[in-house]
Design a protein around this motif. Structure first.
Motif, PDB file in Angstrom:
ATOM      1  N   ILE A 150      65.415  -6.190  38.827  1.00 34.31           N
ATOM      2  CA  ILE A 150      64.839  -7.497  38.516  1.00 34.31           C
ATOM      3  C   ILE A 150      63.509  -7.662  39.259  1.00 34.31           C
ATOM      4  CG2 ILE A 150      65.156  -9.990  38.715  1.00 34.31           C
ATOM      5  CD1 ILE A 150      68.151  -9.500  38.376  1.00 34.31           C
ATOM      6  N   TYR A 151      62.514  -8.103  38.518  1.00 34.42           N
ATOM      7  CA  TYR A 151      61.186  -8.282  39.101  1.00 34.42           C
ATOM      8  C   TYR A 151      61.144  -9.542  39.964  1.00 34.42           C
ATOM      9  CZ  TYR A 151      56.230  -9.460  39.386  1.00 34.42           C
ATOM     10  OH  TYR A 151      54.983  -9.812  39.839  1.00 34.42           O
ATOM     11  N   HIS A 152      60.669  -9.383  41.196  1.00 34.42           N
ATOM     12  CA  HIS A 152      60.514 -10.502  42.124  1.00 34.42           C
ATOM     13  C   HIS A 152      59.023 -10.716  42.355  1.00 34.42           C
ATOM     14  CE1 HIS A 152      60.450 -12.904  45.766  1.00 34.42           C
ATOM     15  NE2 HIS A 152      61.757 -13.046  45.730  1.00 34.42           N
ATOM     16  N   ALA A 153      58.475 -11.778  41.779  1.00 37.44           N
ATOM     17  CA  ALA A 153      57.068 -12.092  42.015  1.00 37.44           C
ATOM     18  C   ALA A 153      56.850 -12.377  43.493  1.00 37.44           C
ATOM     19  CB  ALA A 153      56.657 -13.298  41.178  1.00 37.44           C
ATOM     20  N   GLY A 181      62.928 -19.218  47.585  1.00 38.27           N
ATOM     21  CA  GLY A 181      64.364 -19.039  47.754  1.00 38.27           C
ATOM     22  C   GLY A 181      65.164 -19.423  46.532  1.00 38.27           C
ATOM     23  N   ASP A 182      64.671 -20.409  45.777  1.00 36.32           N
ATOM     24  CA  ASP A 182      65.370 -20.806  44.557  1.00 36.32           C
ATOM     25  C   ASP A 182      65.392 -19.649  43.560  1.00 36.32           C
ATOM     26  OD1 ASP A 182      66.525 -22.852  42.679  1.00 36.32           O
ATOM     27  OD2 ASP A 182      64.693 -22.365  41.579  1.00 36.32           O
ATOM     28  N   PHE A 183      64.278 -18.917  43.470  1.00 36.36           N
ATOM     29  CA  PHE A 183      64.239 -17.772  42.555  1.00 36.36           C
ATOM     30  C   PHE A 183      65.213 -16.694  43.007  1.00 36.36           C
ATOM     31  CE2 PHE A 183      62.558 -13.647  41.165  1.00 36.36           C
ATOM     32  CZ  PHE A 183      62.496 -13.862  39.793  1.00 36.36           C
ATOM     33  N   ARG A 184      65.308 -16.476  44.297  1.00 33.99           N
ATOM     34  CA  ARG A 184      66.258 -15.462  44.796  1.00 33.99           C
ATOM     35  C   ARG A 184      67.701 -15.879  44.495  1.00 33.99           C
ATOM     36  NH1 ARG A 184      61.927 -15.107  48.167  1.00 33.99           N
ATOM     37  NH2 ARG A 184      62.552 -16.649  49.700  1.00 33.99           N
ATOM     38  N   GLU A 227      72.544 -15.139  41.035  1.00 33.03           N
ATOM     39  CA  GLU A 227      73.367 -15.677  39.956  1.00 33.03           C
ATOM     40  C   GLU A 227      73.349 -14.751  38.742  1.00 33.03           C
ATOM     41  OE1 GLU A 227      73.688 -19.760  37.228  1.00 33.03           O
ATOM     42  OE2 GLU A 227      72.075 -19.509  38.683  1.00 33.03           O
ATOM     43  N   ALA A 228      72.173 -14.202  38.420  1.00 30.98           N
ATOM     44  CA  ALA A 228      72.073 -13.300  37.269  1.00 30.98           C
ATOM     45  C   ALA A 228      72.897 -12.048  37.488  1.00 30.98           C
ATOM     46  CB  ALA A 228      70.614 -12.938  37.025  1.00 30.98           C
TER      47      ALA A 228
END
Length: 571
Positions: free
Chosen positions: A254-257, A262-265, A270-271
């Motif tokens: 998964i790409y992490h910009a 922290g919400d994106f992490r 969750e994914a």
């Protein structure tokens, strides 16, 4: 007790230290049930006579952009060296496709205009429709004036998927956009692309995945890692599973910009928890960027670029922020594979891994550094010391790709830092090889040749010969090395009883050939879990995978056949 299938009559390279070579291999169900001599081989319901061919573990292509496979409604500019040819291909395509609102093209070379980067003026008069061109490395975009107007860039508007370059004299946009790929895979960037650029529609992206997987099967790849999937596109892989298109085992990172919070992490976690995973599809690794790429002078270098005094590029984040982010990802338990091409970008990533180990403790994370194109000598031993995987691409070291722009930007004084395959392996580091499709040809035979010669495909202009590898070490990096990179050495990557029957039968004995002869070979049989996903000769009752990808400009170029003199490449 009889096995389902027995392979015998050729050479079998197992990469098992206890039995490096064998005469026969049996498969029962989805696992290897016999490895040993032909004389002691069990009875079999079916026998595949190798007839002197080589059988090896299946290839693990650990950095393969399935989502970037060739688009059937885009012009291929693969290896086009002339601006005149670029213009004529786009013009011809536009004329034969009046129904398209946008003319999209792929794989342009940075050096197609001598002495500078291309710009919008180079496309004047080709077509009055907007033109969108990606570079071969997917890190830059080239637009014509109608595209600049359509996207609002001419009027000073911003785009979420890159940074439009401005003429330093006039302040006007040139038509060149940098930092494309890192921006395009963000939530906002991808949404904007899907809204404006037809090539990024979900259906066309899905076709790229399925076409790429068919090609992977055709060239002996049994495990493929898609190195940066946006969260918004995970459903494309679920669709491929539903439609029976996931042939090779697929790992999605998964790409992490770099600016994500922290919400994106939490969304990543969750994914991973909620996305169905199975033997053919899994999630887990996270992709991060330490810097960009050397060709447009955007990779982070410890010293000035040779042809741009005073300019060293820069990391994707200020070093302290990047390290803080890496430490947090490690604390959360992710395996992080970080894009780093410049020697400063690589050093920053190694420093960050060391900081994560100090803060969180040492674990067998197997964080990876992807590309490792220009490595400072003092950082070579740190890969083994820190347990870092060097995820490298042999084809990138070929003058076919790096003569001119890359070599000139780095400067000859630093060429000895380039793609140090042999030194890395001899240092004791874990090394995995991959194609970086579509930056390089997907065919691992091209990669093996490149690792052994560091020359063009025609054998000319070999360079940095001290880093050449023999076939065995190169092949191990494509098989066992790939399994080890993602903690799968207990199930694949070695031909041993009890392991999954992921294997490939090559068309000849690669060990008996000179490097150039490898380019005329192919994968005859690709097997995943005992079942054929590619079967040229019908030896397991299967059929050959659909390996041909035609150049949409009409050149009829094959991107899979190993004896084609125009191997497709794209970074």
């Amino acid at each position: 007790m009889a096995v389902d299938t027995l392979y015998t009559g050729g050479r079998i390279r197992t990469f098992d230290p206890a039995r490096p070579w064998a005469e026969a291999l049996g498969v029962t169900g989805d696992k290897i049930s016999y490895v040993g001599s032909a004389a002691d081989a069990p009875a079999a319901r079916r026998t595949v006579q190798l007839e002197g061919r080589l059988l090896t573990p299946g290839v693990a292509d650990t950095h393969n952009h399935l989502l970037l496979g060739f688009d059937d409604l885009a012009v291929s500019l693969d290896q086009v060296q002339s601006l005149d040819v670029v213009r004529s291909r786009i013009a011809e395509f536009a004329e034969t496709h009046p129904e398209l609102d946008w003319i999209c093209a792929e794989n342009a070379l940075y050096s197609v205009v001598e002495g500078r980067r291309p710009n919008a003026d180079d496309l004047v008069g080709v077509t009055d429709r907007p033109v969108f061109i990606t570079t071969y490395d997917q890190h830059s975009v080239w637009l014509n004036r109608p595209a600049l107007a359509k996207l609002g860039i001419l009027n000073g508007g911003d785009i979420a998927w890159g940074n439009p370059e401005l003429d330093p004299t006039t302040g006007e946009p040139t038509g060149w956009v940098t930092d494309f790929y890192t921006s395009a895979m963000t939530i906002a960037g991808l949404a904007e692309l899907q809204r404006d650029i037809p090539m990024y529609s979900p259906d066309r992206r899905y076709r790229k995945i399925t076409n790429s997987l068919e090609m992977a099967a055709s060239v002996g790849i049994t495990t493929v890692v898609e190195p940066q999937v946006p969260l918004a596109e995970l459903d494309l892989f679920a669709r491929a599973e539903r439609e029976g298109k996931l042939t090779s085992r697929t790992i999605a990172a998964i790409y992490h910009a770099v600016g994500a919070d922290g919400d994106f992490r939490s969304r990543i976690t969750e994914a991973i928890r909620e996305t169905p995973q199975h033997e053919r599809f899994s999630l887990g690794p996270v992709k991060l960027y330490a810097d960009d790429v050397i060709e447009p002078h955007t990779a982070a270098m410890l010293e000035d670029y040779a042809n741009r005094p005073g300019h060293r590029g820069q990391p994707s984040l200020p070093p302290t922020e990047f390290t803080k982010l890496f430490v947090e990802l490690d604390r959360l338990g992710y395996q992080v594979h970080t894009h780093a091409t410049g020697d400063w970008g690589i050093q920053l990533t190694l420093d960050s891994i060391a900081a994560a180990q100090r803060a969180n403790g040492v674990r067998d994370a197997r964080h990876g550094i992807v590309h490792v194109e220009c490595l400072a000598p003092e950082d070579l031993p740190r890969f083994a010391e820190l347990g870092v995987v060097a995820a490298m691409q042999p084809r990138h070291a070929s003058p076919d790709l790096v003569a001119g722009t890359w070599m000139e930007n780095v400067g000859e004084a630093r060429w000895d830092r380039a793609w140090r395959f042999k030194s890395m392996i001899e240092s004791g580091a874990r090394v995995t090889f991959s194609s970086d499709w579509q930056v390089g040809e997907m065919d691992p035979l091209v990669g093996l040749y490149s690792a052994m010669t560091r020359a063009r495909l025609d054998g000319s202009d070999a360079w940095t010969g001290g880093e050449r590898l023999d076939l065995d070490r190169a092949l191990r990096a494509y098989t066992t090395g790939g399994a080890e990179a993602f903690h799968r050495e207990d199930t694949v990557g070695v031909l041993r009883e009890g392991m999954l029957a992921d294997l490939v039968v090559w068309s000849g004995d690669l060990y008996a050939m000179e490097p150039a002869e490898l380019l005329a070979q192919r994968a005859d049989l690709t097997v995943v879990g005992g079942s054929a996903i590619h079967d040229v000769r019908g030896e397991l009752g299967g059929v050959a995978a659909a390996a041909q990808v035609q150049d949409p400009a009409g050149a009829g170029q094959s991107c899979a056949e190993p004896d084609d003199s125009h191997h497709c490449h794209t970074h």
